[in-house]
Design a protein around this motif. Structure first.
Motif, PDB file in Angstrom:
ATOM      1  N   PRO A  66      -7.311   6.059  51.428  1.00  0.00           N
ATOM      2  CA  PRO A  66      -6.561   5.582  50.263  1.00  0.00           C
ATOM      3  C   PRO A  66      -6.840   4.108  49.983  1.00  0.00           C
ATOM      4  O   PRO A  66      -7.315   3.369  50.852  1.00  0.00           O
ATOM      5  CB  PRO A  66      -5.105   5.810  50.658  1.00  0.00           C
ATOM      6  CG  PRO A  66      -5.099   5.958  52.128  1.00  0.00           C
ATOM      7  CD  PRO A  66      -6.436   6.486  52.518  1.00  0.00           C
ATOM      8  N   CYS A  92      -3.336   8.810  47.526  1.00  0.00           N
ATOM      9  CA  CYS A  92      -4.500   8.741  46.640  1.00  0.00           C
ATOM     10  C   CYS A  92      -5.256  10.066  46.632  1.00  0.00           C
ATOM     11  O   CYS A  92      -6.489  10.105  46.652  1.00  0.00           O
ATOM     12  CB  CYS A  92      -5.440   7.592  47.041  1.00  0.00           C
ATOM     13  SG  CYS A  92      -4.732   5.971  46.790  1.00  0.00           S
ATOM     14  N   CYS A 116      -2.744  -0.557  45.554  1.00  0.00           N
ATOM     15  CA  CYS A 116      -2.023   0.665  45.171  1.00  0.00           C
ATOM     16  C   CYS A 116      -1.687   0.619  43.683  1.00  0.00           C
ATOM     17  O   CYS A 116      -1.887   1.590  42.956  1.00  0.00           O
ATOM     18  CB  CYS A 116      -0.757   0.797  46.005  1.00  0.00           C
ATOM     19  SG  CYS A 116       0.285   2.180  45.512  1.00  0.00           S
ATOM     20  N   GLU A 139      -4.898   1.261  41.717  1.00  0.00           N
ATOM     21  CA  GLU A 139      -5.428   2.617  41.878  1.00  0.00           C
ATOM     22  C   GLU A 139      -4.575   3.647  41.135  1.00  0.00           C
ATOM     23  O   GLU A 139      -5.093   4.554  40.497  1.00  0.00           O
ATOM     24  CB  GLU A 139      -5.472   2.959  43.377  1.00  0.00           C
ATOM     25  CG  GLU A 139      -5.957   4.366  43.689  1.00  0.00           C
ATOM     26  CD  GLU A 139      -7.473   4.485  43.648  1.00  0.00           C
ATOM     27  OE1 GLU A 139      -8.135   3.439  43.674  1.00  0.00           O
ATOM     28  OE2 GLU A 139      -7.981   5.622  43.567  1.00  0.00           O
ATOM     29  N   GLN A 140      -3.249   3.477  41.234  1.00  0.00           N
ATOM     30  CA  GLN A 140      -2.358   4.480  40.664  1.00  0.00           C
ATOM     31  C   GLN A 140      -1.947   4.161  39.225  1.00  0.00           C
ATOM     32  O   GLN A 140      -1.156   4.888  38.635  1.00  0.00           O
ATOM     33  CB  GLN A 140      -1.092   4.618  41.528  1.00  0.00           C
ATOM     34  CG  GLN A 140      -1.369   5.147  42.928  1.00  0.00           C
ATOM     35  CD  GLN A 140      -1.945   6.556  42.893  1.00  0.00           C
ATOM     36  OE1 GLN A 140      -1.683   7.330  41.987  1.00  0.00           O
ATOM     37  NE2 GLN A 140      -2.762   6.889  43.887  1.00  0.00           N
ATOM     38  N   CYS A 159       4.109   7.837  46.474  1.00  0.00           N
ATOM     39  CA  CYS A 159       2.752   7.783  47.012  1.00  0.00           C
ATOM     40  C   CYS A 159       2.217   9.192  47.225  1.00  0.00           C
ATOM     41  O   CYS A 159       2.915  10.066  47.742  1.00  0.00           O
ATOM     42  CB  CYS A 159       2.791   7.025  48.341  1.00  0.00           C
ATOM     43  SG  CYS A 159       1.430   7.379  49.457  1.00  0.00           S
ATOM     44  N   THR A 214      -7.862  10.892  43.635  1.00  0.00           N
ATOM     45  CA  THR A 214      -9.010  10.009  43.423  1.00  0.00           C
ATOM     46  C   THR A 214      -9.800   9.752  44.695  1.00  0.00           C
ATOM     47  O   THR A 214     -10.954   9.340  44.638  1.00  0.00           O
ATOM     48  CB  THR A 214      -8.528   8.659  42.864  1.00  0.00           C
ATOM     49  OG1 THR A 214      -7.432   8.205  43.664  1.00  0.00           O
ATOM     50  CG2 THR A 214      -8.072   8.818  41.429  1.00  0.00           C
ATOM     51  N   ARG A 215      -9.172   9.966  45.866  1.00  0.00           N
ATOM     52  CA  ARG A 215      -9.872   9.566  47.088  1.00  0.00           C
ATOM     53  C   ARG A 215      -9.804  10.606  48.208  1.00  0.00           C
ATOM     54  O   ARG A 215     -10.823  11.107  48.673  1.00  0.00           O
ATOM     55  CB  ARG A 215      -9.281   8.247  47.614  1.00  0.00           C
ATOM     56  CG  ARG A 215      -9.589   7.082  46.707  1.00  0.00           C
ATOM     57  CD  ARG A 215      -8.686   5.906  46.998  1.00  0.00           C
ATOM     58  NE  ARG A 215      -9.211   4.693  46.373  1.00  0.00           N
ATOM     59  CZ  ARG A 215     -10.034   3.851  46.989  1.00  0.00           C
ATOM     60  NH1 ARG A 215     -10.422   4.071  48.229  1.00  0.00           N
ATOM     61  NH2 ARG A 215     -10.471   2.783  46.365  1.00  0.00           N
TER      62      ARG A 215
END
Lengths: 307, 416
Positions: free
Chosen positions: A191, A180, A59, A62-63, A177, A183-184
């Motif tokens: 996610p 995602c 996480c 990704e973030q 959160c 991006t996903r």
């Protein structure tokens, strides 16, 4: 997107405060929204989680969150307590895993927490600038460009998820959160945390399908799970749901969270608003006429002191 | 100031011209008819001002720190307690105490009780400043205060309770400015403006009632977003009625408190009409406040009964809840009743002070103490406390500045 249409529609209808409150009335009488039919979700199976914190690391990457104080393979974080509370999501962590030592159980349980992406999110319904959107894919996303920073969403969220970037003076915002989404999820992919989980503790799928899987696991493993899917009805239903082998309050999931959308608790008030707007002017103008008739209109001469 | 009033027959200024017929300039009006030297002499003679200077010396730099380095540097930056003292005291406490404007406006303009006229303007001003400073507290607390107009034009979320609060407080603030403006117009001598406002005063008053009912209630309804977080005794579906109902004694008591200060510490500024009537009117306010307090007590009883929360009363939280009711409702109710029975303004004033305290106690309990009752209680950061006091002191000097000058406590003698 449907939300844009609705917002445009509302904007058109909004002329002054009176019209604004009619908008409230419409919402007040609306039926409960049961979620988008194809909304995605994640089933968290606590019996499978080993507390490796891979999801937290994934996480963070990704973030693009700030590097953590302690590395993600440092398990001393499980012993951290703030005001007697275990860790919670904050501006540097969209998801956290906590350890729970269960009396009578020879091993601890681990529970991941992130935004549960409610069907009818309290953050969304309490936001006065429409900064939140529930997408048809199931994510609850946030728009920092309109947020004023009032933090009502943090009050309203029954899961203590949204956090505020208190550290910034010019660009504070809500940090939470977003499944995602950008991006996903938007592209149909799970996610980052789900993909990173080595234990298959996290199952990504359509919410309706996940409910079926969860029931199946409970049915096929007698005695392994408590007969409750946390999130099926909590706060009106959430996209992320939990299965556990012990009662949910023992793993830090509040059993007092109502089994209906938080908005239902506010509807008593919202429903009253148009009544006051419609009835008060005539009522009090009438009172005025009754109270001042003897004087012949509302002159400003002094009356005798009463009593 | 008392000294100068004794020495100079023209003071205090109550008209556009002095005794020789020479018009006062605006500068003289602002300096209360004193020379700059005399003005500063009386300013520094007053020990209250030394206290204010001390508070600002600490508080203003902390305010600057909040805006330069973020909220996190002056508060605990708590995600569990997103609302602290700035809103718990500044918004949820100041707004009910400012219900005075609509209460007295209604009494005088709508019900035609012109006997309350001598304190009507004080009540309106108290309301206006209370709301204005509630907004100031909000500007301190909001993450992005420069976006405060966003819910009005940039992005609308009309289904949210806070949306209603924002619109109604903004609208009501305008209504209150209009309601107080005649005093300002008299003072600067712009009579057209005053006559126009007089012509729409009934409409303004009714608008005030509607907006007040809704946003006083809405502040309570904000907490219904947290059914699982606030202790059930402090939270119920009745919360909006309880907040609205308790704002009535709160507003009335705040007028009692303000008029007590005016009568004792600003006697030179009050005219005979005010001083002759203030005791009688205080008892009248106490009477009104006691009815409202009794209704509030009854509603509290119903809300416990409706949600069947009797068992909670036996817990520690229940004891604390009962303590709040005894201090904030029952004790002032006794003082008010005795005041009315014995026609004693003194007892009414004691009741008024206790009621103001009781309402603040209730709002802080709802917003901070009973909030997260199953987690932990948070003590606000000392800097948060100092900033809260600093803003309150700014409120105090603004209030005093206006009372010294505009015809609030006295009737303008000149053309009006």
């Amino acid at each position: 997107m449907t939300t844009v249409n609705r917002r445009t529609f509302l904007k058109g209808g909004l002329i002054g405060g009176a019209a604004a409150s009619l908008g409230l009335a419409r919402k007040g009488s609306a039926a409960t929204f049961e979620g988008y039919p194809d909304g995605m979700g994640v089933l968290v199976d606590l019996t499978r989680c080993v507390g490796c914190r891979s999801c937290e690391a994934a996480c963070n990457k990704e973030q693009g969150l700030p590097p953590p104080d302690k590395p993600f393979d440092d398990y001393s974080v499980f012993d951290e307590l703030h005001h007697g509370q275990k860790r919670r999501p904050d501006e540097a962590h969209y998801t956290v895993v906590n350890r729970y030592d269960i009396p009578g159980l020879d091993h601890p349980l681990f529970r991941k927490l992130q935004c549960n992406h409610c069907n009818e999110p309290a953050c969304l319904t309490s936001c006065f600038v429409n900064a939140y959107t529930k997408t048809p894919e199931g994510a609850v996303i946030y728009n920092p460009d309109v947020c004023v920073g009032c933090r009502t969403c943090m009050i309203a969220c029954p899961f203590y998820v949204p956090a505020f970037k208190y550290s910034s003076s010019l660009h504070p915002r809500i940090m939470k959160c977003i499944f995602c989404y950008d991006t996903r999820l938007k592209f149909g992919r799970p996610p980052a945390c789900v993909e990173a989980c080595p234990q298959e503790a996290l199952t990504f799928g359509k919410r309706t399908e996940l409910l079926r899987i969860a029931r199946q696991r409970i049915r096929e493993n007698p005695g392994k799970y408590v007969n409750h899917i946390y999130g099926e009805h909590e706060a009106g239903g959430t996209a992320w749901m939990y299965l556990s082998s012990v009662p949910f309050e023992q793993v830090g999931l509040d059993p007092h969270v109502p089994k209906e959308p938080i908005l239902n608790y506010v509807k008593d008030f919202l429903g009253m608003v148009p009544m006051v707007l419609a009835i008060w002017p005539a009522l009090f103008a009438g009172f005025h006429l009754l109270a001042t008739r003897k004087e012949g209109g509302h002159g400003h001469h002094e009356e005798g002191k009463e009593e | 100031m008392k000294r100068f009033v004794k020495e100079k027959p023209d003071l205090p200024i109550v008209s556009h011209v002095d005794s020789t017929g020479r018009p006062w300039t605006l500068k003289e009006k602002i300096l209360l008819g004193l020379s700059p030297g005399e003005y500063f002499a009386q300013f520094f003679r007053n020990p209250v001002n030394w206290f204010l200077i001390a508070v600002f010396a600490v508080g203003i730099p902390l305010l600057a720190q909040r805006y330069l380095f973020g909220l996190g540097t002056v508060t605990h930056a708590s995600n569990d307690y997103p609302w602290g003292l700035f809103l718990g005291f500044g918004l949820f406490g100041m707004v009910p105490l400012s219900a005075s404007g609509f209460m007295l406006g209604t009494t005088v303009e709508l019900f035609g009780r012109h006997d309350f006229h001598p304190i009507e303007r004080l009540a309106l001003l108290n309301g206006l400043l209370g709301y204005f400073f509630a907004v100031v507290y909000l500007l301190v607390d909001l993450g992005m205060p420069w976006r405060i107009y966003y819910p009005m034009i940039v992005s609308l979320g009309p289904a949210a309770v806070l949306f209603l609060v924002a619109w109604h407080v903004a609208t009501y603030l305008s209504v209150q400015i209009a309601e107080v403006s005649p005093a300002f117009f008299e003072w600067i001598g712009w009579l057209k403006g005053k006559r126009f406002v007089r012509s729409i005063i009934l409409g303004l008053t009714i608008a005030g009632i509607i907006l007040s009912t809704l946003h006083q209630g809405a502040l309570g309804a904000l907490f219904t977003y947290a059914p699982a977080k606030i202790h059930p005794l402090w939270n119920s579906s009745f919360l909006w009625i309880l907040f609205f109902c308790s704002s009535i004694p709160a507003g009335l008591s705040m007028v009692i408190v303000a008029s007590t200060f005016a009568k004792n510490f600003m006697r030179w500024r009050c005219d005979k009409e005010f001083l002759d009537n203030v005791d009688m009117l205080t008892i009248g306010l106490a009477k009104g406040a006691s009815y409202a307090l009794f209704t509030y007590l009854f509603l509290k009883f119903i809300s416990v009964a409706h949600d069947n929360e009797w068992a909670y009363l036996l817990t520690d939280w229940g004891q604390y809840y009962l303590l709040e009711i005894v201090i904030g409702v029952i004790v002032p109710l006794i003082f008010f009743s005795l005041a009315v029975k014995n026609q004693s303004a003194g007892l009414a004033r004691v009741g008024g002070f206790i009621t103001v305290f009781g309402i603040l106690f209730n709002r802080l309990n709802t917003a901070l103490v009973a909030y997260n009752w199953q987690l932990y209680q948070e003590i606000p950061h000392w800097k948060e406390v100092v900033i809260t006091i600093t803003v309150y002191c700014i409120y105090f000097i603004t209030y005093r500045f206006i009372l010294y000058r505009w015809p609030i406590l006295y009737t303008w003698k000149g053309e009006k």
